[in-house]
Design a protein around this motif. Structure first.
Motif, PDB file in Angstrom:
ATOM      1  N   ALA B 197       0.834  -1.198   0.000  1.00  0.00           N
ATOM      2  CA  ALA B 197       0.000   0.000   0.000  1.00  0.00           C
ATOM      3  C   ALA B 197       0.872   1.252   0.000  1.00  0.00           C
ATOM      4  O   ALA B 197       0.649   2.185  -0.772  1.00  0.00           O
ATOM      5  N   ALA B 198       1.885   1.264   0.869  1.00  0.00           N
ATOM      6  CA  ALA B 198       2.744   2.442   0.974  1.00  0.00           C
ATOM      7  C   ALA B 198       3.493   2.682  -0.337  1.00  0.00           C
ATOM      8  O   ALA B 198       3.696   3.818  -0.749  1.00  0.00           O
ATOM      9  N   ALA B 199       3.878   1.596  -1.024  1.00  0.00           N
ATOM     10  CA  ALA B 199       4.667   1.734  -2.240  1.00  0.00           C
ATOM     11  C   ALA B 199       3.819   2.210  -3.411  1.00  0.00           C
ATOM     12  O   ALA B 199       4.300   2.957  -4.263  1.00  0.00           O
ATOM     13  N   LEU B 200       2.565   1.790  -3.478  1.00  0.00           N
ATOM     14  CA  LEU B 200       1.768   2.047  -4.676  1.00  0.00           C
ATOM     15  C   LEU B 200       0.780   3.200  -4.528  1.00  0.00           C
ATOM     16  O   LEU B 200       0.396   3.815  -5.509  1.00  0.00           O
ATOM     17  N   ALA B 201       0.345   3.473  -3.299  1.00  0.00           N
ATOM     18  CA  ALA B 201      -0.808   4.355  -3.138  1.00  0.00           C
ATOM     19  C   ALA B 201      -0.427   5.814  -2.974  1.00  0.00           C
ATOM     20  O   ALA B 201       0.631   6.148  -2.444  1.00  0.00           O
ATOM     21  N   ASP B 202      -1.314   6.704  -3.447  1.00  0.00           N
ATOM     22  CA  ASP B 202      -1.199   8.121  -3.152  1.00  0.00           C
ATOM     23  C   ASP B 202      -1.825   8.406  -1.801  1.00  0.00           C
ATOM     24  O   ASP B 202      -1.373   9.241  -1.044  1.00  0.00           O
ATOM     25  N   ARG B 203      -2.925   7.697  -1.562  1.00  0.00           N
ATOM     26  CA  ARG B 203      -3.623   7.869  -0.289  1.00  0.00           C
ATOM     27  C   ARG B 203      -3.987   6.511   0.265  1.00  0.00           C
ATOM     28  O   ARG B 203      -4.080   5.538  -0.458  1.00  0.00           O
ATOM     29  N   MET B 204      -4.234   6.515   1.549  1.00  0.00           N
ATOM     30  CA  MET B 204      -4.519   5.265   2.227  1.00  0.00           C
ATOM     31  C   MET B 204      -5.710   5.473   3.131  1.00  0.00           C
ATOM     32  O   MET B 204      -5.889   6.540   3.701  1.00  0.00           O
ATOM     33  N   SER B 205      -6.509   4.438   3.250  1.00  0.00           N
ATOM     34  CA  SER B 205      -7.646   4.491   4.157  1.00  0.00           C
ATOM     35  C   SER B 205      -7.516   3.276   5.065  1.00  0.00           C
ATOM     36  O   SER B 205      -7.438   2.154   4.583  1.00  0.00           O
ATOM     37  N   GLY B 216      -5.464   9.330   4.627  1.00  0.00           N
ATOM     38  CA  GLY B 216      -4.383  10.289   4.397  1.00  0.00           C
ATOM     39  C   GLY B 216      -3.314   9.692   3.519  1.00  0.00           C
ATOM     40  O   GLY B 216      -3.468   8.596   2.987  1.00  0.00           O
ATOM     41  N   THR B 217      -2.208  10.435   3.359  1.00  0.00           N
ATOM     42  CA  THR B 217      -1.105   9.887   2.575  1.00  0.00           C
ATOM     43  C   THR B 217      -0.487   8.738   3.364  1.00  0.00           C
ATOM     44  O   THR B 217      -0.622   8.680   4.593  1.00  0.00           O
ATOM     45  N   PRO B 218       0.188   7.810   2.671  1.00  0.00           N
ATOM     46  CA  PRO B 218       0.814   6.695   3.392  1.00  0.00           C
ATOM     47  C   PRO B 218       1.728   7.192   4.513  1.00  0.00           C
ATOM     48  O   PRO B 218       1.777   6.620   5.594  1.00  0.00           O
ATOM     49  N   ASP B 219       2.445   8.313   4.267  1.00  0.00           N
ATOM     50  CA  ASP B 219       3.348   8.851   5.276  1.00  0.00           C
ATOM     51  C   ASP B 219       2.570   9.350   6.496  1.00  0.00           C
ATOM     52  O   ASP B 219       2.923   9.063   7.634  1.00  0.00           O
ATOM     53  N   GLU B 220       1.483  10.081   6.245  1.00  0.00           N
ATOM     54  CA  GLU B 220       0.658  10.576   7.358  1.00  0.00           C
ATOM     55  C   GLU B 220       0.123   9.425   8.191  1.00  0.00           C
ATOM     56  O   GLU B 220       0.174   9.437   9.416  1.00  0.00           O
ATOM     57  N   VAL B 221      -0.438   8.440   7.483  1.00  0.00           N
ATOM     58  CA  VAL B 221      -1.087   7.350   8.199  1.00  0.00           C
ATOM     59  C   VAL B 221      -0.057   6.538   8.990  1.00  0.00           C
ATOM     60  O   VAL B 221      -0.302   6.131  10.122  1.00  0.00           O
ATOM     61  N   ALA B 222       1.122   6.365   8.418  1.00  0.00           N
ATOM     62  CA  ALA B 222       2.130   5.556   9.104  1.00  0.00           C
ATOM     63  C   ALA B 222       2.770   6.320  10.256  1.00  0.00           C
ATOM     64  O   ALA B 222       2.972   5.770  11.333  1.00  0.00           O
ATOM     65  N   ASN B 223       3.078   7.602  10.016  1.00  0.00           N
ATOM     66  CA  ASN B 223       3.863   8.335  11.005  1.00  0.00           C
ATOM     67  C   ASN B 223       3.062   9.303  11.858  1.00  0.00           C
ATOM     68  O   ASN B 223       3.557   9.788  12.867  1.00  0.00           O
TER      69      ASN B 223
END
Lengths: 222, 367
Positions: B197-205, B216-223
């Motif tokens: 998901a983090a590698a391919l997605a612009d946004r994540m839910s 949010g963005t993978p970075d937002e959601v992860a961090n």
């Protein structure tokens, strides 16, 4: 050789097969893909002719559709003639007796078609009818062929229910199996032997078709 | 309104309370554990199930609105769906599978169009093969070509890489990343693989039991997870309870973690005295090297005892219990296997780390 009765048997088998298959497809699809209360009961009802003596079925047909019964009266009022002891009556009885032979192979065939394939077809823009014609039937056709062959062969060989509902009116309700019985009763063994051999050959071809398709279905699935 | 927006809610049979928004050309990943309702949401968008309440709109067209009883069947939705096990029509060739979804194209042009689509997914020469004569990766490509054949307004991918081996998966993921540049439709990818998901997605839910927890963005959601639960679902190993002790230097908060005082980034959400949950990504825990001290070591230095060293190929996962008393929970971080060996990291050894203050993220306390 009683050609009239052979012809009558073939006609009866063709009509029964032609009328029963669409009905059986509808029933089989419903049983294969839907879950509803009383499904087991419906399945048991359809399987009943497999174990019931044909005479019992014939008796209830006579009781329900005889000229004195309400159903028989209603039929006579609409069509101007009785249902029992006619070719039409034989067809109706035949449809009932053959229900399991047509429904069960079709039900197994439709059960083997994954639900997801139908969903994939809808998502690809195929209408329900197009999905049926282009996806479901090509995958279920060995089941359809089995149903047709079994129904056809079984109708050819039907005896008890035909005798009960149709009597043995030459050219009207005397099928080949009844003609064989009549010949044997009259000690005309040569004629009986010829007709028996003809029926044996026809039945063997039909059952051969069923098993041949069964093998192909297995090979394909591998 | 362009792109896809959906709100889906129902108490049963699969509980849902989900918000989905995906713009044109955007790739949204729905992530969450098994049973989070990810596939159910895709099926609802495709029109294969009808949720109790909610609304789905795509490029201004309403596909589903429970309030006004609008429900378009899948045939009228133009949603290209790639099923998890592809659901290819077994009796049709690759070409036939793709052509089946070209009902909107003139009959005479279908074969050529289907060939083009198969070429786009690198299947030239395999047009006449049936699915049982194709490899897993090739089947996935046929399924993708079939989904694209409809010229979909939204492309839905249900765990499209789950059924293939690792090598094929990497290859297909690369191809999808490349293909995305040509796809204008919003794309929704269901996966339980966070790295994917983090590698391919612009946004994540992030979904849990049918409910959208964060978008949010993978970075937002992860961090920057909004709750400790999201942090745990994102596989963050270092989530702890603490208390805001007071303001620090400008832009900094003083954070109390048991007996340990830490400095954290202040984003103004928490007042002094507040109980909080906090987390730090494993990558923001910096090991102090014995012979080579670095500048980062001035930030939140912590010393403790190593509890576990786990070598996982090229990296080593280190568990460190901070402080002397052993009361504080353990921190988990990774270093290269080489570093672990050179610094003689082993259970029982003493070690020191720095927690980078900017990476420390505060959340409301967990349930």
């Amino acid at each position: 050789m009683d050609w009239a009765s052979l012809r009558l048997s073939l006609e009866l088998a063709l009509w029964t097969t032609a009328l029963l298959l669409p009905l059986a497809i509808a029933i089989a699809r419903g049983l294969a893909w839907r879950r509803f209360p009383g499904k087991g009961f419906v399945e048991a009802l359809i399987a009943l002719p497999l174990v019931l003596p044909p005479t019992v079925l014939g008796y209830y047909m006579l009781a329900a559709a005889g000229r004195a019964a309400p159903l028989g009266e209603a039929y006579e009022a609409v069509f101007g003639g009785p249902l029992v002891f006619t070719f039409e009556g034989l067809v109706v009885a035949s449809l009932l007796v053959n229900l399991p032979f047509a429904v069960q192979p079709l039900q197994r065939a439709f059960e083997a078609v994954p639900e997801q394939l139908r969903e994939a077809a809808w998502c690809s823009g195929l209408s329900r009818m197009a999905t049926f014609v282009r996806i479901e039937m090509p995958l279920a056709w060995p089941g359809l062929a089995s149903a047709a062959a079994l129904t056809f062969a079984h109708t050819l060989g039907e005896f008890g229910v035909v005798l009960m509902v149709g009597g043995s009116i030459p050219g009207e309700t005397r099928t080949i199996s009844i003609a064989i019985y009549d010949r044997v009763q009259a000690f005309a063994m040569t004629e009986a032997a010829i007709m028996s051999a003809a029926l044996l050959a026809l039945s063997f071809v039909a059952v051969g078709v069923v098993y041949g398709l069964g093998q192909r279905g297995l090979v394909r699935r591998r | 309104m362009t792109g896809l927006s959906a709100h889906l809610a129902q108490p049963a049979p699969i509980p849902l309370d989900a918000e989905v928004a995906c713009g044109p050309g955007e790739l949204l990943a729905l992530v969450g554990p098994s049973g989070a309702g990810k596939t159910t949401i895709l099926r609802a968008i495709a029109g294969l199930i009808r949720p109790r309440t909610g609304r789905i709109a795509c490029n201004g067209e309403i596909w589903f609105d429970a309030a006004s009883r609008v429900f378009l069947p899948p045939q009228r939705r133009r949603a290209g769906l790639v099923f998890q096990d592809y659901a290819l029509f077994p009796h049709l060739s690759a070409l036939g599978n793709v052509a089946a979804a070209l009902g909107h194209v003139e009959r005479s042009a279908r074969a050529a169009r289907a060939r083009d689509l198969l070429a786009r997914v690198h299947l030239e020469g395999l047009e006449e093969r049936r699915p049982d004569g194709l490899s897993g990766g090739q089947r996935q490509r046929v399924a993708l070509a079939r989904a694209l054949a409809r010229e979909p307004s939204v492309l839905l991918l249900d765990e499209p890489f789950a059924a293939v081996d690792q090598v094929t998966r990497r290859k297909l993921q690369r191809e999808l990343a490349l293909l995305r540049r040509e796809i204008a439709a919003p794309t929704i990818l269901v996966t339980h693989d966070l790295a994917e998901a983090a590698a391919l997605a612009d946004r994540m839910s992030v979904l849990y039991r049918g409910t959208t927890l964060q978008h949010g963005t993978p970075d937002e959601v992860a961090n920057r997870p909004v709750t400790p639960q999201v942090a745990r679902l994102m596989d963050q190993p270092n989530v702890f309870a603490g208390r805001v002790a007071g303001r620090g230097p400008p832009g900094r908060l003083a954070l109390r973690w048991g007996d340990i005082a830490l400095e954290a980034r202040d984003d103004g959400h928490f007042a002094p005295g507040a109980d909080v949950a906090w987390m730090i990504p494993a990558a923001a825990i910096v090991l102090h090297r014995r012979e080579r001290p670095s500048r980062g070591e001035r930030e939140n230095p912590l010393s403790g005892t190593i509890e576990e060293v786990l070598f996982l190929g090229e990296t080593a996962s280190i568990t460190l219990r901070a402080g002397a008393g052993g009361a504080a929970p353990a921190l988990t971080f990774s270093v290269s296997a080489h570093t672990a060996r050179r610094n003689a990291l082993a259970p029982g050894a003493a070690a020191a780390v720095s927690l980078l203050a900017d990476a420390i993220h505060l959340m409301p306390p967990g349930e």
